[in-house]
Design a protein around this motif. Sequence first.
Motif, PDB file in Angstrom:
ATOM      1  N   PHE A   1       0.841  -1.196   0.000  1.00 52.23           N
ATOM      2  CA  PHE A   1       0.000   0.000   0.000  1.00 52.23           C
ATOM      3  C   PHE A   1       0.877   1.248   0.000  1.00 52.23           C
ATOM      4  N   ASN A   2       0.336   2.333  -0.542  1.00 56.59           N
ATOM      5  CA  ASN A   2       1.012   3.625  -0.449  1.00 56.59           C
ATOM      6  C   ASN A   2      -0.017   4.671  -0.028  1.00 56.59           C
ATOM      7  N   ALA A   3       0.441   5.899   0.145  1.00 54.04           N
ATOM      8  CA  ALA A   3      -0.426   6.962   0.658  1.00 54.04           C
ATOM      9  C   ALA A   3      -1.650   7.209  -0.229  1.00 54.04           C
ATOM     10  N   ASN A   4      -1.560   6.865  -1.503  1.00 52.42           N
ATOM     11  CA  ASN A   4      -2.671   7.110  -2.431  1.00 52.42           C
ATOM     12  C   ASN A   4      -3.558   5.898  -2.657  1.00 52.42           C
ATOM     13  N   SER A   5      -3.261   4.798  -1.996  1.00 52.74           N
ATOM     14  CA  SER A   5      -4.083   3.595  -2.149  1.00 52.74           C
ATOM     15  C   SER A   5      -5.489   3.854  -1.604  1.00 52.74           C
ATOM     16  N   MET A   6      -6.469   3.347  -2.293  1.00 46.41           N
ATOM     17  CA  MET A   6      -7.859   3.561  -1.902  1.00 46.41           C
ATOM     18  C   MET A   6      -8.128   3.088  -0.479  1.00 46.41           C
ATOM     19  N   LEU A   7      -7.621   1.942  -0.107  1.00 45.42           N
ATOM     20  CA  LEU A   7      -7.867   1.411   1.230  1.00 45.42           C
ATOM     21  C   LEU A   7      -7.230   2.291   2.306  1.00 45.42           C
ATOM     22  N   VAL A   8      -6.063   2.844   2.028  1.00 47.91           N
ATOM     23  CA  VAL A   8      -5.410   3.761   2.971  1.00 47.91           C
ATOM     24  C   VAL A   8      -6.270   5.008   3.129  1.00 47.91           C
ATOM     25  N   ARG A   9      -6.768   5.543   2.033  1.00 49.07           N
ATOM     26  CA  ARG A   9      -7.593   6.758   2.094  1.00 49.07           C
ATOM     27  C   ARG A   9      -8.899   6.509   2.837  1.00 49.07           C
ATOM     28  N   VAL A  10      -9.494   5.341   2.644  1.00 50.19           N
ATOM     29  CA  VAL A  10     -10.753   5.017   3.321  1.00 50.19           C
ATOM     30  C   VAL A  10     -10.537   4.922   4.831  1.00 50.19           C
ATOM     31  N   TRP A  11      -9.509   4.181   5.247  1.00 52.29           N
ATOM     32  CA  TRP A  11      -9.244   4.048   6.677  1.00 52.29           C
ATOM     33  C   TRP A  11      -8.803   5.362   7.295  1.00 52.29           C
ATOM     34  N   PHE A  12      -8.021   6.149   6.584  1.00 48.45           N
ATOM     35  CA  PHE A  12      -7.598   7.467   7.058  1.00 48.45           C
ATOM     36  C   PHE A  12      -8.831   8.331   7.342  1.00 48.45           C
ATOM     37  N   GLY A  13      -9.755   8.365   6.401  1.00 46.67           N
ATOM     38  CA  GLY A  13     -10.986   9.140   6.566  1.00 46.67           C
ATOM     39  C   GLY A  13     -11.853   8.629   7.703  1.00 46.67           C
ATOM     40  N   ALA A  14     -11.908   7.312   7.853  1.00 49.13           N
ATOM     41  CA  ALA A  14     -12.726   6.723   8.914  1.00 49.13           C
ATOM     42  C   ALA A  14     -12.159   7.053  10.294  1.00 49.13           C
ATOM     43  N   VAL A  15     -10.838   7.069  10.415  1.00 47.89           N
ATOM     44  CA  VAL A  15     -10.219   7.428  11.693  1.00 47.89           C
ATOM     45  C   VAL A  15     -10.438   8.909  11.977  1.00 47.89           C
ATOM     46  N   LEU A  16     -10.255   9.755  10.967  1.00 46.65           N
ATOM     47  CA  LEU A  16     -10.466  11.195  11.156  1.00 46.65           C
ATOM     48  C   LEU A  16     -11.903  11.511  11.533  1.00 46.65           C
ATOM     49  N   ALA A  17     -12.836  10.794  10.957  1.00 47.94           N
ATOM     50  CA  ALA A  17     -14.252  11.033  11.235  1.00 47.94           C
ATOM     51  C   ALA A  17     -14.668  10.497  12.604  1.00 47.94           C
ATOM     52  N   GLY A  18     -13.809   9.690  13.219  1.00 52.03           N
ATOM     53  CA  GLY A  18     -14.135   9.124  14.512  1.00 52.03           C
ATOM     54  C   GLY A  18     -14.921   7.826  14.432  1.00 52.03           C
ATOM     55  N   THR A  19     -15.101   7.317  13.221  1.00 49.72           N
ATOM     56  CA  THR A  19     -15.822   6.066  13.040  1.00 49.72           C
ATOM     57  C   THR A  19     -15.031   4.902  13.625  1.00 49.72           C
ATOM     58  N   TYR A  20     -13.726   4.944  13.423  1.00 54.71           N
ATOM     59  CA  TYR A  20     -12.814   3.934  13.956  1.00 54.71           C
ATOM     60  C   TYR A  20     -11.647   4.627  14.624  1.00 54.71           C
ATOM     61  N   LYS A  21     -10.956   3.896  15.493  1.00 53.90           N
ATOM     62  CA  LYS A  21      -9.728   4.385  16.107  1.00 53.90           C
ATOM     63  C   LYS A  21      -8.563   3.821  15.305  1.00 53.90           C
TER      64      LYS A  21
END
Length: 54
Positions: free
Chosen positions: A2-22
């Motif tokens: 994975f790299n910083a632009n991978s879709m899965l990285v972006r999804v998890w990054f957003g989910a952590v920022l939104a507070g959905t996941y830690k």
Amino acid sequence: MFNANSMLVRVWFGAVLAGTYKYSQVPNLSNLRDEVGKKLIEIGYDIENEQPAA
């Protein structure tokens, strides 16, 4: 794998920022957690204490 632009990285990054996941809930799949952690640290998120930037 994975790299910083991978879709899965972006999804998890957003989910952590939104507070959905830690950050600790990000799956330890290949280097996914590392890449998400790098992006979070870049914006000042404390991955050790699970705290957003002040």
